[in-house]
Design a protein around this motif. Structure first.
Motif, PDB file in Angstrom:
ATOM      1  N   ASN A 153      10.986   1.498  -7.007  1.00  0.00           N
ATOM      2  CA  ASN A 153      10.333   1.455  -5.707  1.00  0.00           C
ATOM      3  C   ASN A 153       9.343   2.597  -5.531  1.00  0.00           C
ATOM      4  N   SER A 154       8.437   2.438  -4.577  1.00  0.00           N
ATOM      5  CA  SER A 154       7.510   3.524  -4.255  1.00  0.00           C
ATOM      6  C   SER A 154       7.840   4.042  -2.859  1.00  0.00           C
ATOM      7  N   TYR A 155       7.568   5.318  -2.650  1.00  0.00           N
ATOM      8  CA  TYR A 155       7.914   5.976  -1.398  1.00  0.00           C
ATOM      9  C   TYR A 155       6.666   6.547  -0.745  1.00  0.00           C
ATOM     10  N   LEU A 156       6.546   6.311   0.550  1.00  0.00           N
ATOM     11  CA  LEU A 156       5.454   6.848   1.342  1.00  0.00           C
ATOM     12  C   LEU A 156       6.053   7.861   2.307  1.00  0.00           C
ATOM     13  N   LEU A 157       5.669   9.127   2.143  1.00  0.00           N
ATOM     14  CA  LEU A 157       6.153  10.181   3.027  1.00  0.00           C
ATOM     15  C   LEU A 157       5.132  10.381   4.128  1.00  0.00           C
ATOM     16  N   PHE A 158       5.589  10.372   5.371  1.00  0.00           N
ATOM     17  CA  PHE A 158       4.660  10.543   6.486  1.00  0.00           C
ATOM     18  C   PHE A 158       5.283  11.420   7.552  1.00  0.00           C
ATOM     19  N   GLY A 159       4.439  12.001   8.368  1.00  0.00           N
ATOM     20  CA  GLY A 159       4.925  12.834   9.454  1.00  0.00           C
ATOM     21  C   GLY A 159       3.776  13.580  10.111  1.00  0.00           C
ATOM     22  N   THR A 160       4.075  14.183  11.220  1.00  0.00           N
ATOM     23  CA  THR A 160       3.079  15.001  11.911  1.00  0.00           C
ATOM     24  C   THR A 160       3.436  16.473  11.717  1.00  0.00           C
ATOM     25  N   TYR A 161       2.429  17.312  11.780  1.00  0.00           N
ATOM     26  CA  TYR A 161       2.704  18.733  11.610  1.00  0.00           C
ATOM     27  C   TYR A 161       1.933  19.557  12.623  1.00  0.00           C
ATOM     28  N   ALA A 162       2.542  20.657  13.017  1.00  0.00           N
ATOM     29  CA  ALA A 162       1.923  21.582  13.950  1.00  0.00           C
ATOM     30  C   ALA A 162       1.441  22.829  13.235  1.00  0.00           C
ATOM     31  N   ASP A 163       1.983  23.070  12.058  1.00  0.00           N
ATOM     32  CA  ASP A 163       1.674  24.263  11.278  1.00  0.00           C
ATOM     33  C   ASP A 163       1.584  23.841   9.815  1.00  0.00           C
ATOM     34  N   SER A 164       0.534  24.220   9.133  1.00  0.00           N
ATOM     35  CA  SER A 164       0.317  23.740   7.766  1.00  0.00           C
ATOM     36  C   SER A 164       1.006  24.574   6.686  1.00  0.00           C
ATOM     37  N   ARG A 165       1.788  25.558   7.038  1.00  0.00           N
ATOM     38  CA  ARG A 165       2.347  26.436   5.998  1.00  0.00           C
ATOM     39  C   ARG A 165       3.359  25.757   5.080  1.00  0.00           C
ATOM     40  N   TYR A 166       3.948  24.655   5.483  1.00  0.00           N
ATOM     41  CA  TYR A 166       4.921  23.967   4.622  1.00  0.00           C
ATOM     42  C   TYR A 166       4.371  22.685   3.999  1.00  0.00           C
ATOM     43  N   LEU A 167       3.101  22.402   4.176  1.00  0.00           N
ATOM     44  CA  LEU A 167       2.544  21.179   3.606  1.00  0.00           C
ATOM     45  C   LEU A 167       2.621  21.154   2.083  1.00  0.00           C
ATOM     46  N   ASP A 168       2.433  22.293   1.441  1.00  0.00           N
ATOM     47  CA  ASP A 168       2.520  22.330  -0.022  1.00  0.00           C
ATOM     48  C   ASP A 168       3.891  21.891  -0.522  1.00  0.00           C
ATOM     49  N   LEU A 169       4.928  22.222   0.220  1.00  0.00           N
ATOM     50  CA  LEU A 169       6.280  21.801  -0.152  1.00  0.00           C
ATOM     51  C   LEU A 169       6.378  20.277  -0.141  1.00  0.00           C
ATOM     52  N   ALA A 170       5.844  19.648   0.889  1.00  0.00           N
ATOM     53  CA  ALA A 170       5.863  18.184   0.967  1.00  0.00           C
ATOM     54  C   ALA A 170       4.980  17.567  -0.116  1.00  0.00           C
ATOM     55  N   TYR A 171       3.802  18.125  -0.348  1.00  0.00           N
ATOM     56  CA  TYR A 171       2.920  17.608  -1.391  1.00  0.00           C
ATOM     57  C   TYR A 171       3.561  17.710  -2.769  1.00  0.00           C
ATOM     58  N   SER A 172       4.337  18.746  -3.002  1.00  0.00           N
ATOM     59  CA  SER A 172       4.942  18.928  -4.327  1.00  0.00           C
ATOM     60  C   SER A 172       5.929  17.811  -4.656  1.00  0.00           C
ATOM     61  N   LEU A 173       6.466  17.148  -3.641  1.00  0.00           N
ATOM     62  CA  LEU A 173       7.395  16.049  -3.909  1.00  0.00           C
ATOM     63  C   LEU A 173       6.703  14.886  -4.599  1.00  0.00           C
ATOM     64  N   GLY A 174       5.416  14.731  -4.381  1.00  0.00           N
ATOM     65  CA  GLY A 174       4.673  13.651  -5.008  1.00  0.00           C
ATOM     66  C   GLY A 174       4.336  13.900  -6.465  1.00  0.00           C
ATOM     67  N   GLN A 175       4.577  15.108  -6.927  1.00  0.00           N
ATOM     68  CA  GLN A 175       4.269  15.460  -8.307  1.00  0.00           C
ATOM     69  C   GLN A 175       5.550  15.421  -9.119  1.00  0.00           C
ATOM     70  N   VAL A 176       6.003  14.201  -9.380  1.00  0.00           N
ATOM     71  CA  VAL A 176       7.278  13.985 -10.059  1.00  0.00           C
ATOM     72  C   VAL A 176       7.027  13.675 -11.520  1.00  0.00           C
ATOM     73  N   SER A 177       7.809  14.260 -12.365  1.00  0.00           N
ATOM     74  CA  SER A 177       7.724  13.988 -13.803  1.00  0.00           C
ATOM     75  C   SER A 177       8.278  12.608 -14.097  1.00  0.00           C
ATOM     76  N   THR A 178       7.661  11.899 -15.022  1.00  0.00           N
ATOM     77  CA  THR A 178       8.161  10.586 -15.422  1.00  0.00           C
ATOM     78  C   THR A 178       8.975  10.655 -16.705  1.00  0.00           C
ATOM     79  N   ASP A 179       9.299  11.877 -17.129  1.00  0.00           N
ATOM     80  CA  ASP A 179      10.125  12.039 -18.333  1.00  0.00           C
ATOM     81  C   ASP A 179      11.546  11.568 -18.059  1.00  0.00           C
ATOM     82  N   ASP A 180      12.145  10.920 -19.031  1.00  0.00           N
ATOM     83  CA  ASP A 180      13.536  10.451 -18.853  1.00  0.00           C
ATOM     84  C   ASP A 180      14.495  11.395 -19.505  1.00  0.00           C
TER      85      ASP A 180
END
Length: 70
Positions: free
Chosen positions: A43-70
């Protein structure tokens, strides 16, 4: 009967992108998403939400950088 259709699943992650792991809900969301991405290669996942402060956006973006190694 099994139907292996790919689903597109949306997850609301505002607590994570506004508070990072500083509160329990953010930590829970982070671990949930990491675990789902680790075990679910269909399955594919779409992460969404609103933010008031951008200091934690990198943490959320890093979730999209997943290794496909098994």
């Amino acid at each position: 009967m099994t139907d292996n259709k790919e689903l597109r699943i949306g997850l609301e992650v505002s607590s994570l992108i506004n508070h990072g792991q500083d509160i329990g809900a953010g930590r829970y969301i982070l671990n949930l998403v990491r675990s789902l991405l680790d075990i679910d290669r269909t399955n594919s996942y779409l992460l969404f939400g609103t933010y008031a402060d951008s200091r934690y956006l990198d943490l959320a973006y890093s979730l999209g950088q997943v290794s496909t190694d098994d």
